[in-house]
Motif scaffolding. Structure first.
Motif, PDB file in Angstrom:
ATOM      1  N   LYS A 299      -7.205 134.318  75.257  1.00 22.76           N
ATOM      2  CA  LYS A 299      -6.693 133.172  76.012  1.00 22.76           C
ATOM      3  C   LYS A 299      -7.486 131.915  75.651  1.00 22.76           C
ATOM      4  O   LYS A 299      -6.898 130.849  75.441  1.00 22.76           O
ATOM      5  CB  LYS A 299      -6.760 133.430  77.526  1.00 22.76           C
ATOM      6  CG  LYS A 299      -5.770 134.468  78.004  1.00 22.76           C
ATOM      7  CD  LYS A 299      -5.606 134.494  79.510  1.00 22.76           C
ATOM      8  CE  LYS A 299      -6.830 134.882  80.277  1.00 22.76           C
ATOM      9  NZ  LYS A 299      -6.582 135.014  81.727  1.00 22.76           N
ATOM     10  N   LYS A 300      -8.787 132.044  75.547  1.00 17.40           N
ATOM     11  CA  LYS A 300      -9.637 130.903  75.186  1.00 17.40           C
ATOM     12  C   LYS A 300      -9.293 130.402  73.778  1.00 17.40           C
ATOM     13  O   LYS A 300      -9.228 129.199  73.530  1.00 17.40           O
ATOM     14  CB  LYS A 300     -11.112 131.307  75.256  1.00 17.40           C
ATOM     15  CG  LYS A 300     -12.075 130.184  75.008  1.00 17.40           C
ATOM     16  CD  LYS A 300     -13.509 130.667  75.162  1.00 17.40           C
ATOM     17  CE  LYS A 300     -14.494 129.545  74.950  1.00 17.40           C
ATOM     18  NZ  LYS A 300     -15.881 130.005  75.110  1.00 17.40           N
TER      19      LYS A 300
ATOM     20  N   TRP B 127      -6.026 128.445  73.988  1.00 19.95           N
ATOM     21  CA  TRP B 127      -5.977 127.377  74.982  1.00 19.95           C
ATOM     22  C   TRP B 127      -6.113 126.007  74.330  1.00 19.95           C
ATOM     23  O   TRP B 127      -6.818 125.838  73.344  1.00 19.95           O
ATOM     24  CB  TRP B 127      -7.088 127.564  76.005  1.00 19.95           C
ATOM     25  CG  TRP B 127      -6.851 126.725  77.227  1.00 19.95           C
ATOM     26  CD1 TRP B 127      -7.460 125.560  77.562  1.00 19.95           C
ATOM     27  CD2 TRP B 127      -5.924 127.005  78.266  1.00 19.95           C
ATOM     28  NE1 TRP B 127      -6.957 125.084  78.738  1.00 19.95           N
ATOM     29  CE2 TRP B 127      -6.015 125.951  79.200  1.00 19.95           C
ATOM     30  CE3 TRP B 127      -5.014 128.028  78.491  1.00 19.95           C
ATOM     31  CZ2 TRP B 127      -5.236 125.901  80.353  1.00 19.95           C
ATOM     32  CZ3 TRP B 127      -4.243 127.975  79.639  1.00 19.95           C
ATOM     33  CH2 TRP B 127      -4.356 126.924  80.553  1.00 19.95           C
TER      34      TRP B 127
ATOM     35  N   THR C 292      -6.857 126.332  84.092  1.00 21.96           N
ATOM     36  CA  THR C 292      -7.730 126.574  82.947  1.00 21.96           C
ATOM     37  C   THR C 292      -7.472 127.982  82.411  1.00 21.96           C
ATOM     38  O   THR C 292      -6.897 128.825  83.108  1.00 21.96           O
ATOM     39  CB  THR C 292      -9.213 126.452  83.346  1.00 21.96           C
ATOM     40  OG1 THR C 292      -9.484 127.397  84.384  1.00 21.96           O
ATOM     41  CG2 THR C 292      -9.528 125.031  83.825  1.00 21.96           C
ATOM     42  N   TYR C 293      -7.912 128.234  81.178  1.00 23.07           N
ATOM     43  CA  TYR C 293      -7.642 129.529  80.532  1.00 23.07           C
ATOM     44  C   TYR C 293      -8.221 130.706  81.301  1.00 23.07           C
ATOM     45  O   TYR C 293      -7.713 131.818  81.219  1.00 23.07           O
ATOM     46  CB  TYR C 293      -8.148 129.538  79.088  1.00 23.07           C
ATOM     47  CG  TYR C 293      -9.647 129.624  78.959  1.00 23.07           C
ATOM     48  CD1 TYR C 293     -10.284 130.852  78.890  1.00 23.07           C
ATOM     49  CD2 TYR C 293     -10.431 128.473  78.928  1.00 23.07           C
ATOM     50  CE1 TYR C 293     -11.661 130.943  78.788  1.00 23.07           C
ATOM     51  CE2 TYR C 293     -11.801 128.557  78.825  1.00 23.07           C
ATOM     52  CZ  TYR C 293     -12.415 129.781  78.754  1.00 23.07           C
ATOM     53  OH  TYR C 293     -13.771 129.862  78.659  1.00 23.07           O
TER      54      TYR C 293
END
Length: 170
Positions: A94-95, A98, A109-110
């Motif tokens: 996910k990061k 993102w 946020t992620y």
């Protein structure tokens, strides 16, 4: 099925969708197809495609109920990819995907536990090449002036299968 290796098929589909950022993402809800535009995450197509969504959406529930999905890409060519979706909560992935636009769009946020990834493992893809107008016109004229069909001698429309990617014997 096309007479191409799995890797050649992946390369062809990758080339056709590389500049198309948004796919129509189709899930099944109560036996009916439901489509919505979704941004494909930037990554090299290797048989898998990635999308980001939230758990509190209909598409999330639809995937949990029936992971069969279809992705439709439209640009210089048309590509329809059928596959199986799986939900991932991989924080590092996910990061990696993102970006600030997603943050604004999703208003979070992620690392929000409501944010999830959808990984679509492609099983088949069908594509229609339209980028070369001269080639398309020549093929069409040939079809009109001979008994040959577009499918007999045409790379304008082809279906490729990715089953070998996943070790299937089908």
């Amino acid at each position: 099925m096309a007479d191409k290796s799995t890797q050649e098929a992946i390369e062809k589909v990758k080339e056709l969708i590389k500049d198309i950022e948004v796919a129509m993402f189709t899930t099944i809800s109560n036996g009916k197809a439901v489509s919505r535009p979704m941004q494909t995450q930037e990554t090299e197509f290797d048989g898998d495609l990635w999308f980001m969504t939230m758990k509190d959406t209909a598409k999330y529930q639809e995937i949990l109920q029936n992971p069969t999905v279809n992705l439709a890409y439209s640009g210089k060519s048309y590509v329809s990819i059928s596959g199986t979706a799986e939900i991932s909560e991989d924080l590092e992935k996910k990061k990696e995907f993102w970006n600030p636009i997603l943050g604004k769009l999703l208003e979070t946020t992620y690392d929000d536990p409501n944010v999830v990834l959808i990984k679509v493992s492609a099983e088949t893809a069908e594509y229609w090449e339209t980028g070369n107008k001269l080639k398309s016109a020549a093929k069409f004229v040939k079809k009109l002036t001979t008994k040959e069909t577009m499918d007999e001698d045409s790379d304008l429309n082809e279906t490729v299968e990715f089953d070998r990617l996943y070790g299937s014997d089908n």
